[in-house]
Scaffold this motif. Structure first.
Motif, PDB file in Angstrom:
ATOM      1  N   ALA A  43      -7.290  12.463   0.460  1.00  9.37           N
ATOM      2  CA  ALA A  43      -7.558  11.343  -0.449  1.00  9.37           C
ATOM      3  C   ALA A  43      -6.567  10.202  -0.202  1.00  9.37           C
ATOM      4  CB  ALA A  43      -7.483  11.808  -1.900  1.00  9.37           C
ATOM      5  N   VAL A  44      -5.306  10.538   0.000  1.00 12.02           N
ATOM      6  CA  VAL A  44      -4.287   9.515   0.294  1.00 12.02           C
ATOM      7  C   VAL A  44      -4.629   8.819   1.608  1.00 12.02           C
ATOM      8  CG1 VAL A  44      -1.853   9.154   0.887  1.00 12.02           C
ATOM      9  CG2 VAL A  44      -2.459  10.663  -1.008  1.00 12.02           C
TER      10      VAL A  44
ATOM     11  N   ARG B 152       1.645   8.788  -6.105  1.00  6.92           N
ATOM     12  CA  ARG B 152       1.573  10.224  -5.817  1.00  6.92           C
ATOM     13  C   ARG B 152       2.833  10.934  -6.302  1.00  6.92           C
ATOM     14  NH1 ARG B 152       1.896  14.437  -1.830  1.00  6.92           N
ATOM     15  NH2 ARG B 152       0.070  15.742  -2.073  1.00  6.92           N
TER      16      ARG B 152
ATOM     17  N   THR C 190      -7.544   8.491   2.944  1.00  4.94           N
ATOM     18  CA  THR C 190      -8.729   7.664   2.711  1.00  4.94           C
ATOM     19  C   THR C 190      -8.337   6.341   2.066  1.00  4.94           C
ATOM     20  OG1 THR C 190     -10.087   9.643   2.437  1.00  4.94           O
ATOM     21  CG2 THR C 190     -10.999   7.589   1.601  1.00  4.94           C
ATOM     22  N   ILE C 191      -7.456   6.386   1.087  1.00  5.01           N
ATOM     23  CA  ILE C 191      -7.007   5.168   0.402  1.00  5.01           C
ATOM     24  C   ILE C 191      -6.271   4.246   1.368  1.00  5.01           C
ATOM     25  CG2 ILE C 191      -5.455   4.283  -1.393  1.00  5.01           C
ATOM     26  CD1 ILE C 191      -6.139   6.931  -2.951  1.00  5.01           C
TER      27      ILE C 191
ATOM     28  N   LEU D  83       1.343   3.724  -3.243  1.00  2.00           N
ATOM     29  CA  LEU D  83       0.884   5.109  -3.082  1.00  2.00           C
ATOM     30  C   LEU D  83       2.028   6.114  -3.200  1.00  2.00           C
ATOM     31  CD1 LEU D  83      -1.858   4.931  -0.321  1.00  2.00           C
ATOM     32  CD2 LEU D  83      -2.109   5.801  -2.640  1.00  2.00           C
TER      33      LEU D  83
ATOM     34  N   GLY E 256      -7.640   0.616   2.386  1.00  2.00           N
ATOM     35  CA  GLY E 256      -6.801  -0.549   2.111  1.00  2.00           C
ATOM     36  C   GLY E 256      -6.615  -1.421   3.337  1.00  2.00           C
TER      37      GLY E 256
ATOM     38  N   ALA F 182     -11.641   5.872   7.499  1.00  2.00           N
ATOM     39  CA  ALA F 182     -11.872   6.071   6.066  1.00  2.00           C
ATOM     40  C   ALA F 182     -13.078   6.977   5.832  1.00  2.00           C
ATOM     41  CB  ALA F 182     -12.076   4.721   5.373  1.00  2.00           C
TER      42      ALA F 182
ATOM     43  N   LEU G  36       0.819  -1.213   0.000  1.00  2.00           N
ATOM     44  CA  LEU G  36       0.000   0.000   0.000  1.00  2.00           C
ATOM     45  C   LEU G  36       0.854   1.266   0.000  1.00  2.00           C
ATOM     46  CD1 LEU G  36      -2.992   0.859   0.129  1.00  2.00           C
ATOM     47  CD2 LEU G  36      -2.812   0.782   2.607  1.00  2.00           C
TER      48      LEU G  36
END
Length: 180
Positions: A75-76, A64, A78-79, A60, A83, A136, A56
């Protein structure tokens, strides 16, 4: 307690992300790599949390850094939360709670009957899965709704504090109940 060390990359990311999302992602990836290698040398198997953190944060950081540098911090976050949440819930659906490999290393609970041992690990895993689901939702609300970043952070801190406290206290409570 070793379970909390498995979350070191995530906690490092959560703390450093206020300084720089890119720095936080790369350092979380490096931390996940160190944790994974250290554990792999001790026992040549990959624990779910270690593998998910490594993949992850690595993906990411690259995404990014090279593909979508405009991806917002919320947003990062949240991902990352989604995950980890998905990985934990998949482990529960497979009836192999992600916390099991960490608990196996704790010699104090080897005397428990297997159903109690599994139930304790399922509860701890469920609490962490719900924690990441709440996180999240909070980070997603910050990303997609007009919600204050600080409210999202506050919800994250409360959820993490609850999960950490539960992880540290629940096995002792279960042992106390088992002794009765």
């Amino acid at each position: 307690m070793t379970l909390l060390f498995g979350f070191a990359p995530f906690l490092l990311f959560a703390i450093l992300s206020r300084l720089s999302a890119d720095l936080a992602l790369w350092l979380a990836f490096a931390s996940a790599f160190v944790v994974t290698i250290r554990d792999f040398v001790e026992s040549p198997s990959l624990r779910l949390l270690d593998g998910v953190s490594l993949a992850l944060f690595g993906i990411l950081a690259l995404w990014r850094g090279f593909v979508a540098p405009e991806l917002s911090l919320s947003a990062v976050r949240t991902i990352v939360d989604l995950g980890l949440c998905l990985a934990i819930f998949v482990s529960l659906l497979r009836r192999r709670p992600f916390s099991l490999p960490y608990a196996n290393r704790d010699s104090k609970i080897h005397h428990w009957p297997m159903p109690v041992f599994l139930r304790v690990n399922q509860m701890i895993s469920l609490v962490w899965g719900l924690t990441f689901a709440v996180m999240a939702l909070a980070d997603g609300a910050v990303t997609f709704l007009p919600v204050s970043f600080y409210l999202g952070i506050a919800m994250n801190v409360v959820a993490l504090c609850f999960a950490i406290t539960f992880t540290l206290r629940y096995p002792a409570l279960a042992a106390e109940r088992q002794a009765r």
